[in-house]
Write a protein that holds these residues in place. Structure first.
Motif, PDB file in Angstrom:
ATOM      1  N   THR A  19      -3.441  -0.164  -3.740  1.00 18.48           N
ATOM      2  CA  THR A  19      -3.755   1.057  -2.979  1.00 18.48           C
ATOM      3  C   THR A  19      -5.105   1.619  -3.392  1.00 18.48           C
ATOM      4  O   THR A  19      -5.656   1.246  -4.432  1.00 18.48           O
ATOM      5  CB  THR A  19      -2.635   2.093  -3.207  1.00 18.48           C
ATOM      6  OG1 THR A  19      -2.972   3.292  -2.543  1.00 18.48           O
ATOM      7  CG2 THR A  19      -2.465   2.414  -4.693  1.00 18.48           C
ATOM      8  N   THR A  20      -5.628   2.540  -2.550  1.00 17.38           N
ATOM      9  CA  THR A  20      -6.893   3.192  -2.905  1.00 17.38           C
ATOM     10  C   THR A  20      -6.671   4.266  -3.962  1.00 17.38           C
ATOM     11  O   THR A  20      -7.585   4.620  -4.697  1.00 17.38           O
ATOM     12  CB  THR A  20      -7.519   3.867  -1.668  1.00 17.38           C
ATOM     13  OG1 THR A  20      -6.497   4.590  -0.980  1.00 17.38           O
ATOM     14  CG2 THR A  20      -8.133   2.867  -0.748  1.00 17.38           C
ATOM     15  N   SER A  21      -5.424   4.791  -3.992  1.00 12.98           N
ATOM     16  CA  SER A  21      -5.155   5.909  -4.929  1.00 12.98           C
ATOM     17  C   SER A  21      -5.154   5.442  -6.375  1.00 12.98           C
ATOM     18  O   SER A  21      -4.637   4.384  -6.709  1.00 12.98           O
ATOM     19  CB  SER A  21      -3.805   6.536  -4.605  1.00 12.98           C
ATOM     20  OG  SER A  21      -3.442   7.406  -5.633  1.00 12.98           O
ATOM     21  N   SER A  22      -5.791   6.264  -7.224  1.00 13.29           N
ATOM     22  CA  SER A  22      -5.676   6.001  -8.653  1.00 13.29           C
ATOM     23  C   SER A  22      -5.184   7.268  -9.355  1.00 13.29           C
ATOM     24  O   SER A  22      -5.398   7.491 -10.535  1.00 13.29           O
ATOM     25  CB  SER A  22      -7.015   5.545  -9.224  1.00 13.29           C
ATOM     26  OG  SER A  22      -8.001   6.512  -8.895  1.00 13.29           O
ATOM     27  N   SER A  71      -5.524  -0.676  -8.352  1.00 14.19           N
ATOM     28  CA  SER A  71      -6.317   0.084  -7.369  1.00 14.19           C
ATOM     29  C   SER A  71      -7.262  -0.862  -6.620  1.00 14.19           C
ATOM     30  O   SER A  71      -7.782  -1.820  -7.196  1.00 14.19           O
ATOM     31  CB  SER A  71      -7.153   1.139  -8.086  1.00 14.19           C
ATOM     32  OG  SER A  71      -6.342   2.174  -8.522  1.00 14.19           O
ATOM     33  N   LYS A  72      -7.471  -0.513  -5.349  1.00  8.34           N
ATOM     34  CA  LYS A  72      -8.370  -1.360  -4.544  1.00  8.34           C
ATOM     35  C   LYS A  72      -9.776  -1.205  -5.097  1.00  8.34           C
ATOM     36  O   LYS A  72     -10.243  -0.080  -5.323  1.00  8.34           O
ATOM     37  CB  LYS A  72      -8.327  -0.922  -3.074  1.00  8.34           C
ATOM     38  CG  LYS A  72      -7.041  -1.325  -2.370  1.00  8.34           C
ATOM     39  CD  LYS A  72      -7.010  -0.785  -0.957  1.00  8.34           C
ATOM     40  CE  LYS A  72      -5.667  -1.071  -0.310  1.00  8.34           C
ATOM     41  NZ  LYS A  72      -5.463  -0.306   0.938  1.00  8.34           N
ATOM     42  N   ASP A 130       0.872  -1.185   0.000  1.00  9.78           N
ATOM     43  CA  ASP A 130       0.000   0.000   0.000  1.00  9.78           C
ATOM     44  C   ASP A 130       0.907   1.232   0.000  1.00  9.78           C
ATOM     45  O   ASP A 130       2.024   1.182   0.513  1.00  9.78           O
ATOM     46  CB  ASP A 130      -0.898  -0.011   1.261  1.00  9.78           C
ATOM     47  CG  ASP A 130      -1.950   1.102   1.219  1.00  9.78           C
ATOM     48  OD1 ASP A 130      -2.102   1.731   0.125  1.00  9.78           O
ATOM     49  OD2 ASP A 130      -2.595   1.327   2.247  1.00  9.78           O
ATOM     50  N   HIS A 170      -8.444   9.686  -1.563  1.00  7.34           N
ATOM     51  CA  HIS A 170      -7.804   8.456  -1.096  1.00  7.34           C
ATOM     52  C   HIS A 170      -8.405   7.979   0.216  1.00  7.34           C
ATOM     53  O   HIS A 170      -8.797   6.829   0.367  1.00  7.34           O
ATOM     54  CB  HIS A 170      -6.301   8.708  -0.937  1.00  7.34           C
ATOM     55  CG  HIS A 170      -5.551   7.512  -0.469  1.00  7.34           C
ATOM     56  ND1 HIS A 170      -5.391   7.204   0.873  1.00  7.34           N
ATOM     57  CD2 HIS A 170      -4.940   6.522  -1.153  1.00  7.34           C
ATOM     58  CE1 HIS A 170      -4.703   6.098   0.991  1.00  7.34           C
ATOM     59  NE2 HIS A 170      -4.412   5.651  -0.249  1.00  7.34           N
ATOM     60  N   TYR A 211       0.514  -2.181 -10.712  1.00  8.34           N
ATOM     61  CA  TYR A 211      -0.169  -1.141  -9.933  1.00  8.34           C
ATOM     62  C   TYR A 211      -1.675  -1.392 -10.044  1.00  8.34           C
ATOM     63  O   TYR A 211      -2.273  -1.225 -11.092  1.00  8.34           O
ATOM     64  CB  TYR A 211       0.179   0.244 -10.480  1.00  8.34           C
ATOM     65  CG  TYR A 211      -0.295   1.398  -9.601  1.00  8.34           C
ATOM     66  CD1 TYR A 211       0.607   2.134  -8.862  1.00  8.34           C
ATOM     67  CD2 TYR A 211      -1.649   1.737  -9.515  1.00  8.34           C
ATOM     68  CE1 TYR A 211       0.204   3.191  -8.067  1.00  8.34           C
ATOM     69  CE2 TYR A 211      -2.086   2.776  -8.706  1.00  8.34           C
ATOM     70  CZ  TYR A 211      -1.148   3.518  -7.988  1.00  8.34           C
ATOM     71  OH  TYR A 211      -1.556   4.555  -7.183  1.00  8.34           O
ATOM     72  N   LYS A 242     -12.044   7.024   0.144  1.00  4.01           N
ATOM     73  CA  LYS A 242     -12.245   5.755  -0.551  1.00  4.01           C
ATOM     74  C   LYS A 242     -12.020   4.578   0.390  1.00  4.01           C
ATOM     75  O   LYS A 242     -12.655   3.531   0.270  1.00  4.01           O
ATOM     76  CB  LYS A 242     -11.230   5.670  -1.687  1.00  4.01           C
ATOM     77  CG  LYS A 242     -11.852   5.629  -3.086  1.00  4.01           C
ATOM     78  CD  LYS A 242     -10.726   5.281  -4.016  1.00  4.01           C
ATOM     79  CE  LYS A 242     -10.925   5.630  -5.446  1.00  4.01           C
ATOM     80  NZ  LYS A 242      -9.680   5.430  -6.187  1.00  4.01           N
ATOM     81  N   ASP A 277       0.830   9.122  -8.679  1.00  8.25           N
ATOM     82  CA  ASP A 277       1.220   7.945  -7.890  1.00  8.25           C
ATOM     83  C   ASP A 277       1.600   6.786  -8.809  1.00  8.25           C
ATOM     84  O   ASP A 277       2.593   6.092  -8.577  1.00  8.25           O
ATOM     85  CB  ASP A 277       0.068   7.518  -6.970  1.00  8.25           C
ATOM     86  CG  ASP A 277      -0.076   8.456  -5.769  1.00  8.25           C
ATOM     87  OD1 ASP A 277       0.917   9.184  -5.498  1.00  8.25           O
ATOM     88  OD2 ASP A 277      -1.159   8.488  -5.158  1.00  8.25           O
ATOM     89  N   ILE A 278       0.794   6.601  -9.870  1.00  9.25           N
ATOM     90  CA  ILE A 278       1.054   5.513 -10.823  1.00  9.25           C
ATOM     91  C   ILE A 278       2.425   5.714 -11.472  1.00  9.25           C
ATOM     92  O   ILE A 278       3.269   4.831 -11.518  1.00  9.25           O
ATOM     93  CB  ILE A 278      -0.066   5.456 -11.896  1.00  9.25           C
ATOM     94  CG1 ILE A 278      -1.418   5.170 -11.222  1.00  9.25           C
ATOM     95  CG2 ILE A 278       0.242   4.415 -12.961  1.00  9.25           C
ATOM     96  CD1 ILE A 278      -2.629   5.392 -12.114  1.00  9.25           C
TER      97      ILE A 278
END
Lengths: 151, 601
Positions: free
Chosen positions: A97-100, A118-119, A67, B390, A116, B393, A104-105
């Protein structure tokens, strides 16, 4: 899963207990031979990773779920450490991770992430995603490499 | 000015050159004249030699052509002399005088010679013939017996007489003096012979004849002597007088030539020195003129270019935006004057431009400041959106994840386990609700409560302590408010929130220590107040001292809270132009420092 197969070690770096529980549930439910090890913050994860190859009981993992938003050391810091490590860089790292967010990617792949994901935010999505990730890495031939590293 | 001076100089040089040329030309004419004179002089010398030669030829040979030549040369010379007479030279006079004397002498010589010739040709010959005839007659008269002796003697006298004649003629021919003595001797002998005849003769006829003969002989002798004397006289004239005159003429002519030459030399020297001087003068004036010309040209060029250069320089400075550029003072009604005016206008424009530039610079700075602020708030907003999306979510993932598990457990008939998991979904949703509330709180800071007023911290914190009493007792935390806290200029409810959040943090970790406490006190600095909140909690490792103020940042996943509290503290402090900092070491508690400026904005 056949019993003669060697146990695969999967490291899950996840600060959120709920997320860790859900991921763990689907992994253990679907893959009996996977030995799941969870780290709730960056510091604990780093302490373990730094000792692999030195301590007998600390093995090279087959796959790492990482994460990005974890306390103390961020996911990126851990990723940098892993990918600059002489042996650990061979271990596939899946950013989970929650981030998209694009940045970050980009940063994740720049730092050598192997994947990579996303959750998911659908009820059935979690299981599907977990199985797809694990199945995919199962089709890779790196298990032998990890096994020889652990010899 | 310069041009006029240069022109004057040029004119001077031309004049000098002209005058010099004229002088030189005159000198040259003189020189030519002198050279003519000297040529004349040379001719005189030549003529005098020639005249003397002719005179001598005449004297000795008696050629009339020579005499004629002497006459011709004399007239020639007179002409020559008259031609140089204008020379106002005393030597010319001398030469003329001598020439006249010479010619007179020559004329005398001519006369003398004429006389002598007459004498010799007539008198002398007559006398000689008479003597001869007498002696021959005498001889014929001689008797027979002793005739032979007398005859013999007579014959001898006659021979002698002939000897005399021969010698005399020879003398006049050769002018040899020895002939004279021989002639004289012969005459004496003839006389002696005649005398001896006389002594012995008794015959009167014969005596008479002898006496006659003797007398003739004397005449003969006297003519002879006179002729000789005349000859000697003109020889003297020719050899002494004329030679002397000729010498004088020659001397004077030579002197004249020398003088001419000297004068010519003087003229030559003069010409050379004049030419040298003029050349020198021309060279010097030429050089001076060139220098002056260059100097004046330079001045003229400078008088034109200097203003232009100065102006160009001014324009150069002006183009570089100078408004201090010095504008040369040229009150000229020409192009330079116009340029000067243009430069002034340019300068004014520069000043205006700079003012405008300054204004626009100020505006730009302000704009940049605003832009930076905007960018910062933009960044903040982006960060906020990123973090919020984030973190919001996260509970959603949890809910959905558990719903999935519940479904699966239900499918598997594990209903009890499924129902247990429902509680996790509820918790997750509650957490989401709390996050949203906290976010709202954060967004309120600096947005709604803008009213600031003096806040007495002693009063405010005492009230705060009373209100928190139940919470403090629950975890056994001792809150100490130190006296003499400052009065700050702030929004009271926000400041209260700061202390609430700090207290909440302390309470959160209070369970980890024995007899936990929180002490709030203050320190006064030069331009700000420092409020400290010191606890004896687990402390914060140095590497997290900045991170803890970030949105949603939590030191441990197991701690309750959303990770917004300290973010709010930081935002409130920024809103008050203050600062918040933490001073802590792991295991040694933590101190939060709040910095409030004294100055009321």
């Amino acid at each position: 899963m056949s019993e003669k197969e060697v146990q695969r070690l999967l490291l899950l770096v996840e600060d959120d207990d709920d997320h860790a529980e859900i991921a763990g549930y689907y992994i253990t439910e679907n893959y009996r031979d996977i030995n799941l090890m969870r780290f709730s913050d960056g510091d604990i994860a780093m302490k373990y990773l730094e000792k692999i190859g030195e301590d007998e009981d600390k093995k090279y993992p087959w796959l790492i779920f990482l994460d990005l938003k974890v306390p103390k050391y961020s996911g990126f810091e851990i990723l940098s450490f892993l990918k600059s490590h002489r042996m650990l860089k061979r271990v596939p790292v899946v950013i989970f991770t929650t981030s998209s967010a694009n940045k970050d990617i980009t940063e994740a792949f720049d730092k050598g992430a192997n994947s990579y994901i996303s959750k998911p935010i659908e009820p059935e999505g979690f299981e599907t995603t977990i199985r797809q990730i694990v199945d995919y890495w199962q089709t890779n031939q790196h298990m032998h490499l990890i096994s020889s590293m652990n010899q | 000015m310069g041009f006029i001076a240069s022109a004057l100089f040029s004119l001077t040089i031309i004049l000098v050159a002209f005058v010099t040329f004229n002088g030189t030309t005159k000198d040259f004419i003189d020189f030519v004249a002198f050279s003519k004179h000297s040529q004349n002089d040379m001719a005189i010398i030549k003529n005098i030699s020639e005249i003397q030669r002719q005179a001598l030829v005449f004297t000795y040979e008696g050629y009339l052509s020579a005499a004629e030549a002497v006459h011709n040369i004399h007239s020639d010379m007179l002409e020559q002399i008259s031609s140089v007479k204008d020379r106002d030279n005393r030597r010319v006079g001398v030469i003329e005088r001598h020439l006249n004397a010479y010619f007179e002498t020559f004329q005398q010589v001519e006369k003398e010679r004429q006389l002598r010739t007459e004498l010799v040709n007539l008198g002398f010959r007559n006398a000689a013939t008479r003597v001869e005839n007498n002696i021959v007659t005498y001889m014929k008269q001689l008797p027979g017996a002793d005739v032979s002796t007398k005859k013999f003697e007579s014959q001898r006298v006659l021979n002698r007489l002939l000897q005399v004649e021969k010698n005399v003629i020879r003398y006049f021919d050769t002018l040899d003096a020895s002939n004279i003595s021989i002639a004289k001797e012969s005459i004496t002998e003839v006389k002696r012979g005649l005398d001896s005849f006389l002594d012995r003769e008794e015959e009167s006829d014969s005596v008479e004849l002898l006496r006659q003969t003797k007398h003739s002989l004397d005449t003969y002798e006297s003519i002879f002597i006179e002729a000789v004397q005349r000859t000697r006289g003109y020889l003297f004239l020719v050899n002494v007088v004329m030679a002397a005159e000729a010498y004088e003429i020659l001397y004077n002519a030579k002197k004249m030539i020398e003088e001419s030459n000297r004068e010519m030399e003087t003229i030559e020297d003069e010409i050379i020195s004049t030419i040298y001087n003029v050349t020198k003068f021309l060279l010097v004036t030429g050089s001076v003129m060139i220098i002056l010309f260059v100097f004046f040209s330079y001045n003229i060029v400078r008088s034109i270019t200097e203003p232009v250069l100065k102006l160009a320089n001014t324009f150069h400075e002006l183009t570089q935006g100078s408004k201090e550029a010095e504008i040369p003072l040229y009150e000229l009604s020409d192009e330079i004057g116009s340029l000067t005016k243009a430069a002034s206008v340019f300068k004014e424009k520069n000043r205006e431009t700079e003012e405008l530039l300054n204004k626009s610079l100020m505006l730009t700075k302000e704009l940049e400041k605003n832009k930076a602020e905007l960018e910062r708030s933009n960044d903040e907003l982006e960060q906020f959106v990123y973090t919020v999306s984030h973190d919001l979510k996260s509970p959603l993932v949890t809910s959905m994840g558990f719903i999935g598990i519940i479904r699966k457990l239900a499918d598997q008939g594990k209903m009890n386990q499924a129902v247990e998991k429902l509680d996790r979904v509820v918790k997750s949703n509650e957490r989401m609700s709390q996050l949203i509330n906290d976010l709202l709180e954060l967004s309120r800071v600096g947005r709604i409560d803008k009213d600031k007023k003096p806040v007495d911290l002693n009063e405010m914190l005492t009230t705060f302590k009373d209100n928190q009493q139940t919470r403090l007792e629950r975890v056994g935390l001792t809150l100490t408010i130190k006296p003499q806290l400052p009065v700050i200029y702030a929004n009271e409810s926000r400041i209260l929130q700061v202390f609430e959040n700090i207290l909440s943090n302390t309470v959160k970790y209070a369970v980890q220590s024995d007899s936990p406490f929180l002490e709030i006190g203050s320190k006064e600095e030069e331009d700000h107040y420092l409020i400290y909140c010191k606890d004896n909690g687990p402390g914060i490792p140095v590497q997290y001292h900045k991170k803890i103020f970030g949105l949603f940042y939590r030191l441990g996943s197991k701690q309750e809270g959303t990770g917004i509290g300290l973010t709010v503290v930081k935002k409130v402090m920024n809103f008050h132009n203050g600062e918040v900092q933490v001073e802590s070491e792991e295991g040694k508690g933590a101190t939060f420092w709040l910095k409030f400026p004294k100055k009321k904005e």
